[in-house]
Design an enzyme around this catalytic site. Structure first.
Site, PDB file in Angstrom:
ATOM      1  N   ASP A 152       0.857  -1.184   0.000  1.00 21.91           N
ATOM      2  CA  ASP A 152       0.000   0.000   0.000  1.00 21.91           C
ATOM      3  C   ASP A 152       0.897   1.239   0.000  1.00 21.91           C
ATOM      4  OD1 ASP A 152      -2.182   1.637   0.126  1.00 21.91           O
ATOM      5  OD2 ASP A 152      -2.737   1.139   2.184  1.00 21.91           O
ATOM      6  N   ASP A 203      -2.786   2.467  -6.123  1.00 21.28           N
ATOM      7  CA  ASP A 203      -1.770   2.540  -5.073  1.00 21.28           C
ATOM      8  C   ASP A 203      -1.674   1.311  -4.188  1.00 21.28           C
ATOM      9  OD1 ASP A 203      -4.259   2.950  -3.949  1.00 21.28           O
ATOM     10  OD2 ASP A 203      -3.580   4.461  -2.523  1.00 21.28           O
ATOM     11  N   GLU A 204      -2.343   0.218  -4.536  1.00 20.88           N
ATOM     12  CA  GLU A 204      -2.240  -0.964  -3.688  1.00 20.88           C
ATOM     13  C   GLU A 204      -2.507  -2.237  -4.470  1.00 20.88           C
ATOM     14  OE1 GLU A 204      -5.222  -1.710  -0.654  1.00 20.88           O
ATOM     15  OE2 GLU A 204      -6.533  -0.203  -1.546  1.00 20.88           O
TER      16      GLU A 204
END
Length: 361
Positions: A12, A106-107
């Site tokens: 993350d 983003d993850e």
């Protein structure tokens, strides 16, 4: 013989959008930054850790954010940049495993059980991935390491920012027993409130309930709650996970009742969505128009077509029909959005005129 536990990493990025802006503009470093529009009716899309210290979070109205942090600096989002950086990060993931399940820009989940990199442990693999991300992008990431997705996701938030945390197989059940249920990923405020009303405050409380009782109270989700209370999550890292919808929305500068201005907003959002369709080649059958009223109540109107929405004029046609179903509005409209869903595996071309509208099922 019992199978060896899987090795799952949840990566993350730390305050991703805001961190990209601080990386690219030295004047923003160390300062409270919000990605979004600081207009009176704007909303925070992302906040730096300096801003979060003041209670600024994503989805917070801009006026509230500025009230909490008068020195907050708003910067407009640059999604093309965020997507490019995300592609860099996913290329790094691919150096360590083929089993990658993106969750957002983003993850992602990574299954590193096969140990392509030849590192001694999944912990070392996570450290190596984070180091490569920092080297390649100048950004920090946090990671959770465990034997299933549920626990890896929980673990990634324990050492933020720029840290990692592991939950080993023998630690999983005790970790969950001590965790408040409102901290469980996937248990939202409404479900947590229902659990609290039943005396379920922690994972230990949840574990006391039988499978049948949980299913009676929570339906199909009862089986999931029964399993995770025992640290069990057998979901694979799904490399074929596809985006299920694409949408865009806007908040008006003032509450609108004028149909022409409302329609203009809907058409602008439809254009945003169609630009994504053109870029990706994806086509969908279902159009949904979202409406947020002046009193913050929300409504949606959906329509599915027989084949696909295959042109921008066709998307305009369906979107306008949906928004016109609430005209004349009984109260002001604060926000409108347009979303496409029910994507087809391949593009199906047909004249727009041959695609009659049908009620969404």
């Amino acid at each position: 013989m019992q199978a060896s536990p899987r090795k799952i990493i949840h990566v993350d990025m730390d305050a991703f959008y805001a961190s990209v802006e601080q990386r690219d503009d030295a004047a923003l470093r160390g300062k409270p930054v919000a990605v979004g529009h600081g207009a009176r009716r704007g909303v925070v899309a992302a906040a730096s850790y300096e801003a979060r210290a003041f209670g600024v979070r994503s989805a917070l109205p801009s006026v509230t954010a500025l009230r909490r942090c008068p020195d907050l600096i708003f910067v407009p989002p640059r999604f093309e940049v965020y997507r490019a950086v995300s592609a860099q990060i996913h290329a790094i993931f691919a150096e360590f495993t083929d089993l990658i399940e993106p969750l957002a820009l983003d993850e992602a989940y990574l299954d590193v059980t096969a140990n392509r990199a030849g590192l001694e442990t999944a912990w070392m693999t996570a450290k190596a991935i984070r180091a490569r991300i920092l080297e390649e992008t100048g950004l920090t990431a946090s990671a959770g390491v465990s034997y299933n997705k549920f626990l890896a996701k929980l673990a990634s938030g324990r050492r933020k920012p720029n840290g990692q945390f592991a939950i080993q197989p023998h630690e999983g059940p005790a970790f969950i027993e001590a965790l408040p249920v409102d901290k469980f990923h996937g248990v939202g405020p409404a479900t947590a409130a229902r659990m609290h009303a039943l005396g379920i405050q922690t994972g230990a409380d949840l574990k006391v309930w039988s499978l049948g009782d949980l299913q009676a109270r929570f339906g199909k989700s009862g089986g999931w709650y029964y399993a995770i209370a025992r640290g069990e999550d057998h979901r694979p890292v799904n490399v074929s996970r596809e985006r299920k919808s694409s949408g865009s929305e806007t908040t008006f500068d003032e509450d609108l009742v004028d149909p022409s201005r409302i329609e203009a907003g809907v058409l602008a959002m439809a254009d945003d969505v169609w630009a994504w369709c053109e870029k990706t080649g994806r086509r969908a059958r279902t159009v949904t128009v979202k409406i947020k009223w002046a009193d913050f109540q929300q409504s949606t109107r959906s329509r599915s077509v027989a084949s696909v929405v295959n042109s921008k004029p066709h998307l305009h046609e369906v979107s306008l029909e949906l928004i016109r179903s609430v005209f004349p509005p009984e109260k002001g409209i604060r926000l409108v959005g347009v979303t496409l869903s029910n994507f087809t595996p391949t593009t199906e071309a047909a004249p727009a005129s041959s695609l009659p509208l049908e009620p969404a099922s």
